[in-house]
Design an enzyme around this catalytic site. Structure first.
Site, mmCIF file in Angstrom:
data_model
loop_
_atom_site.group_PDB
_atom_site.id
_atom_site.type_symbol
_atom_site.label_atom_id
_atom_site.label_comp_id
_atom_site.label_asym_id
_atom_site.label_seq_id
_atom_site.Cartn_x
_atom_site.Cartn_y
_atom_site.Cartn_z
ATOM 1 N N HIS A 321 19.264 -4.252 3.265
ATOM 2 C CA HIS A 321 17.830 -4.006 3.063
ATOM 3 C C HIS A 321 17.017 -5.070 3.789
ATOM 4 O O HIS A 321 17.265 -6.277 3.630
ATOM 5 C CB HIS A 321 17.487 -3.991 1.570
ATOM 6 C CG HIS A 321 16.108 -3.485 1.336
ATOM 7 N ND1 HIS A 321 15.809 -2.135 1.223
ATOM 8 C CD2 HIS A 321 14.938 -4.137 1.274
ATOM 9 C CE1 HIS A 321 14.509 -2.003 1.068
ATOM 10 N NE2 HIS A 321 13.955 -3.194 1.098
ATOM 11 N N ALA A 322 16.045 -4.633 4.586
ATOM 12 C CA ALA A 322 15.280 -5.547 5.441
ATOM 13 C C ALA A 322 14.615 -6.647 4.623
ATOM 14 O O ALA A 322 14.097 -6.394 3.532
ATOM 15 C CB ALA A 322 14.219 -4.757 6.207
ATOM 16 N N HIS A 351 6.547 -4.886 10.027
ATOM 17 C CA HIS A 351 6.364 -5.278 8.624
ATOM 18 C C HIS A 351 7.018 -6.629 8.346
ATOM 19 O O HIS A 351 6.395 -7.553 7.823
ATOM 20 C CB HIS A 351 6.966 -4.216 7.697
ATOM 21 C CG HIS A 351 6.920 -4.612 6.259
ATOM 22 N ND1 HIS A 351 5.889 -4.251 5.422
ATOM 23 C CD2 HIS A 351 7.754 -5.369 5.517
ATOM 24 C CE1 HIS A 351 6.098 -4.771 4.230
ATOM 25 N NE2 HIS A 351 7.240 -5.454 4.253
ATOM 26 N N GLU A 352 8.280 -6.762 8.774
ATOM 27 C CA GLU A 352 9.010 -8.006 8.505
ATOM 28 C C GLU A 352 8.417 -9.156 9.308
ATOM 29 O O GLU A 352 8.296 -10.273 8.826
ATOM 30 C CB GLU A 352 10.494 -7.851 8.841
ATOM 31 C CG GLU A 352 11.228 -6.862 7.974
ATOM 32 C CD GLU A 352 11.037 -7.107 6.475
ATOM 33 O OE1 GLU A 352 11.004 -6.133 5.723
ATOM 34 O OE2 GLU A 352 10.883 -8.273 6.061
ATOM 35 N N HIS A 355 5.595 -10.845 7.636
ATOM 36 C CA HIS A 355 5.979 -11.914 6.690
ATOM 37 C C HIS A 355 6.185 -13.231 7.440
ATOM 38 O O HIS A 355 5.705 -14.279 7.011
ATOM 39 C CB HIS A 355 7.286 -11.546 5.982
ATOM 40 C CG HIS A 355 7.167 -10.463 4.955
ATOM 41 N ND1 HIS A 355 6.337 -10.528 3.858
ATOM 42 C CD2 HIS A 355 7.808 -9.268 4.856
ATOM 43 C CE1 HIS A 355 6.454 -9.440 3.132
ATOM 44 N NE2 HIS A 355 7.355 -8.659 3.710
ATOM 45 N N GLU A 379 2.812 -8.360 1.763
ATOM 46 C CA GLU A 379 3.369 -7.072 2.219
ATOM 47 C C GLU A 379 2.423 -6.359 3.175
ATOM 48 O O GLU A 379 2.836 -5.430 3.872
ATOM 49 C CB GLU A 379 3.654 -6.177 1.013
ATOM 50 C CG GLU A 379 4.684 -6.742 0.058
ATOM 51 C CD GLU A 379 5.996 -7.139 0.734
ATOM 52 O OE1 GLU A 379 6.672 -8.053 0.248
ATOM 53 O OE2 GLU A 379 6.330 -6.521 1.786
ATOM 54 N N HIS A 481 14.954 -2.526 -4.919
ATOM 55 C CA HIS A 481 14.126 -3.535 -5.584
ATOM 56 C C HIS A 481 14.398 -3.619 -7.075
ATOM 57 O O HIS A 481 14.255 -4.689 -7.667
ATOM 58 C CB HIS A 481 12.659 -3.225 -5.326
ATOM 59 C CG HIS A 481 12.301 -3.253 -3.883
ATOM 60 N ND1 HIS A 481 12.748 -2.292 -2.994
ATOM 61 C CD2 HIS A 481 11.574 -4.111 -3.145
ATOM 62 C CE1 HIS A 481 12.314 -2.574 -1.795
ATOM 63 N NE2 HIS A 481 11.605 -3.667 -1.845
ATOM 64 N N TYR A 491 3.662 -3.674 -3.255
ATOM 65 C CA TYR A 491 3.537 -2.680 -2.189
ATOM 66 C C TYR A 491 2.370 -1.739 -2.468
ATOM 67 O O TYR A 491 1.670 -1.310 -1.563
ATOM 68 C CB TYR A 491 4.848 -1.901 -2.037
ATOM 69 C CG TYR A 491 6.019 -2.777 -1.687
ATOM 70 C CD1 TYR A 491 6.957 -3.145 -2.654
ATOM 71 C CD2 TYR A 491 6.170 -3.286 -0.406
ATOM 72 C CE1 TYR A 491 8.010 -3.976 -2.341
ATOM 73 C CE2 TYR A 491 7.237 -4.129 -0.089
ATOM 74 C CZ TYR A 491 8.148 -4.466 -1.066
ATOM 75 O OH TYR A 491 9.192 -5.303 -0.754
HETATM 76 C C1 LIG Z 1 10.726 -3.555 4.259
HETATM 77 C C2 LIG Z 1 10.782 -4.034 3.060
HETATM 78 C C3 LIG Z 1 11.184 -5.457 2.816
HETATM 79 SE SE1 LIG Z 1 9.828 -6.507 1.988
HETATM 80 C C4 LIG Z 1 10.541 -3.177 1.861
HETATM 81 O O1 LIG Z 1 11.293 -3.323 0.911
HETATM 82 N N1 LIG Z 1 9.538 -2.265 1.807
HETATM 83 C C5 LIG Z 1 8.522 -2.025 2.842
HETATM 84 C C6 LIG Z 1 7.868 -0.727 2.422
HETATM 85 C C7 LIG Z 1 8.124 -0.554 0.958
HETATM 86 C C8 LIG Z 1 9.399 -1.370 0.648
HETATM 87 C C9 LIG Z 1 10.610 -0.449 0.521
HETATM 88 O O2 LIG Z 1 11.361 -0.325 1.494
HETATM 89 O O3 LIG Z 1 10.766 0.151 -0.561
HETATM 90 ZN ZN LIG Z 2 7.824 -6.813 2.906
#
Ligand SMILES: C=C(C[SeH])C(=O)N1CCC[C@H]1C(=O)O
Ligand SMILES: [Zn+2]
Length: 598
Positions: A321-322, A351-352, A355, A379, A481, A491
């Protein structure tokens, strides 16, 4: 006397912040080593070092609390002491903290290592959520394959974590109470520094719900026409496995067969990236160039040396997961993501890197202030840049879109594509923490976990599971998450405030002016704007040194979150959807599901 006390407190705070920088660096390195290479040894090391750092923090905390910082004159010094007076999970006795950390790392490992068998080849059983399940949901239009994959993933990644999750809730609540909160819910909400944050979130939802109901109704019709009314009903929730994403959190992957004007050329960034031999590295360099065009920071050399930007092929297990990492030494900043060459990952890369840009802008602040003004701000940074990048105008500048029509119908198609990402995401993000607030507060008990989760999925998102669910299932931890103890309201906040930021930056860039139909918000690209870059940089440099309304005001002139930016951006689409749903007589909203899930 008091001035001397305060001067001593200031000197103590300077020393404490240096000690905490070293402690955070040590703990973050151990977490990186574990998450980028999941082995028993690395897990042991991560637990061991986290516990050592917790004990160290406890010692510092005792000394911190011996200072009379409530009476200090200097509001900034008081803010720093107040932040350090919150010990966090280190407040737990060591054995309970160990159990808490173990429960979370167990869930994280289950999620990261879960594999399922392929629908078409049942002997191929090494499919992970990234890239395999993600790719199936991006490309398959076979409801049976999607249903099978959805059920297998939730069985492999969700259900096995129920025990760990229950223990994590109980222990995390213990920690919350030791920090003066009734439950973790209030602890998470304290990051938004308002006594009515929950009301603010609810009011934002009431502002955007009508728009969501319109796009939900339109998509349900499109899916019913494609899959038939035995698969998608006319007035019920939408089955969650048909929306192009394993969690149905964004629906961009079904744009290609549901867009309003199918005869207009498709904006297909994925194909362009592949056709132009983009690599993960080139995606990162392209994103970096945008930030540099704003006169913001480029990525340091260490970033390129130490980041992991593609899934390693040495057979290791890792958390794909990024994520973006600050190692609190002012030099070491990294991204870890298992990039594939898709439009979705092009967006994630921005997005990354948003950060990382925030980390770079506040790196000279005391460690205690190295955070977002609130978690939602962190975010939002990369997404604000991505709003400019995703315009047809910008995509043409960087050669990822051929010259094509820019007429009204193409604009509606473009807004629809953006809406499948930004509008659709809001109820998902909102419900994920409404669910967890209820769990932390005990209004949702363990025997109601899955039922309450799906009740929210139905009432807020208008979705239903592809098959009956029971408490033998546990679907929430099939989402990263929830398995990794990462708060999610950030988010929801981001998807609202990013449009407020975008509007302010676009005005500074001369790309938007209220009421001017030649400079509309959704066509704005702030690329190369020094004014926009300077304003954004100034807000980012504040970190968490001031309450977030001060940071919001510094950039936008407003002191509150509101959906006006988002609603203005999507206004033409909202009008079009209302007319189209009226024309087709589509039912707006949804009736109760017939699927047994409670
Ligand atoms: C890209 C990330 C790392 Se902070 C992320 O978890 N995001 C970005 C969008 C929403 C959320 C998800 O993937 O659920
Ligand atoms: Zn993020």
């Amino acid at each position: 006397e008091r001035a001397a006390e305060e001067a001593a407190g200031r000197e103590y705070m300077r020393k404490l912040d240096e000690l905490m920088a070293k402690a955070q660096n040590r703990r973050t390195l151990a977490s990186w080593n574990y998450e980028s290479n999941i082995t028993n040894y690395n897990e042991e090391q991560m637990l061991q070092i986290s516990l050592e750092v917790a004990e160290e923090q406890k010692e510092y905390w005792k000394e911190t609390m011996s200072y009379l910082w409530h009476e200090y004159e200097d509001p900034d010094l008081k803010r720093m002491f107040k932040k350090y007076s919150e010990l966090g999970t280190a407040a737990l006795p060591e054995d309970l903290n160990q159990r808490l950390l173990t429960a979370i790392s167990n869930m994280q490992s289950i999620y990261a290592t879960a594999t399922i068998c392929d629908y078409k080849d049942r002997n191929k059983c090494d499919l992970h959520v990234e890239p395999d399940v993600t790719d199936i949901f991006a490309n398959s239009e076979d409801p049976e394959e999607l249903k099978y994959t959805w059920l297998e993933w939730h069985k492999a990644a969700g259900a096995p974590s129920r025990g760990n999750f229950t223990e994590y809730i109980q222990l995390d609540n213990e920690a919350a109470k030791l920090n003066g909160y009734d439950s973790v819910a209030e602890w998470w909400l304290s990051a938004y520094e308002s006594d009515d944050s929950e009301d603010q979130f609810a009011s934002l939802w009431s502002q955007v719900k009508p728009l969501y109901q319109q796009i939900h109704a339109y998509v349900r019709r499109q899916l019913r026409e494609k899959y038939g009314e035995n698969v998608v009903s006319a007035r019920g929730p939408i089955p969650a496995h048909l929306l192009g994403n394993i969690w149905a959190q964004t629906w961009g992957n079904i744009e290609k067969f549901t867009r309003p004007y199918p005869n207009k050329p498709e904006v297909d960034v994925t194909s362009a990236l592949i056709a132009q031999n983009y690599t993960a590295l080139k995606m990162f360099q392209t994103a970096e160039e945008f930030f540099k065009s704003l006169n913001l920071s480029g990525m340091p050399d260490l970033f390129w040396e130490r980041s992991i930007i593609e899934k390693p092929n040495d057979g290791r297990e890792l958390v794909c997961h990024a994520s973006a990492w600050d190692f609190y030494d002012g030099e070491d900043f990294r991204i870890k993501q298992c990039t594939t060459i898709t439009a979705a990952f092009f967006k994630t890369t921005h997005h990354e890197m948003g950060h990382i840009q925030y980390y770079l802008q506040y790196k000279d602040k005391p460690v205690v202030y190295r955070g977002g003004a609130n978690p939602g701000f962190h975010e939002a940074v990369g997404d604000v840049i991505a709003l400019s990048v995703s315009t047809p105008k910008h995509l043409k500048i960087v050669g990822l879109l051929e010259d094509g029509p820019e007429d009204t119908e193409s604009n509606i198609n473009q807004l629809y594509k953006m809406g499948l990402d930004k509008i659709v995401f809001l109820p998902f993000a909102y419900l994920l923490d409404i669910f967890r607030y209820g769990v932390f507060r005990g209004t949702t008990t363990t025997r109601d976990y899955n039922c309450h989760f799906w009740r929210l999925r139905e009432t807020l998102q208008g979705l239903e599971p592809p098959a009956p669910r029971s408490e033998d299932d546990f679907d929430p931890t099939a989402k990263y998450h929830v398995a990794a103890d990462v708060e999610y309201m950030r988010y929801y906040v981001s998807y609202i405030v990013q449009f407020q930021f975008h509007r302010a930056l676009c005005q500074l860039a001369g790309e938007y002016s209220p009421g001017d139909s030649d400079k509309i918000l959704s066509a704005c690209d702030i690329y190369r704007s020094q004014e926009a870059g300077e304003a954004l940089g100034k807000m980012l440099q504040m970190g968490s040194s001031k309450p977030w309304p001060d940071a919001m005001e510094a950039l936008t002139g407003q002191r509150n979150m509101d959906a006006s930016g988002l609603l203005e951006y999507f206004e033409p689409l909202h009008e079009w959807l209302k007319r189209e749903n009226e024309r087709t007589g589509e039912y707006i909203g949804w009736e109760a599901s017939n699927i047994e899930y409670c």
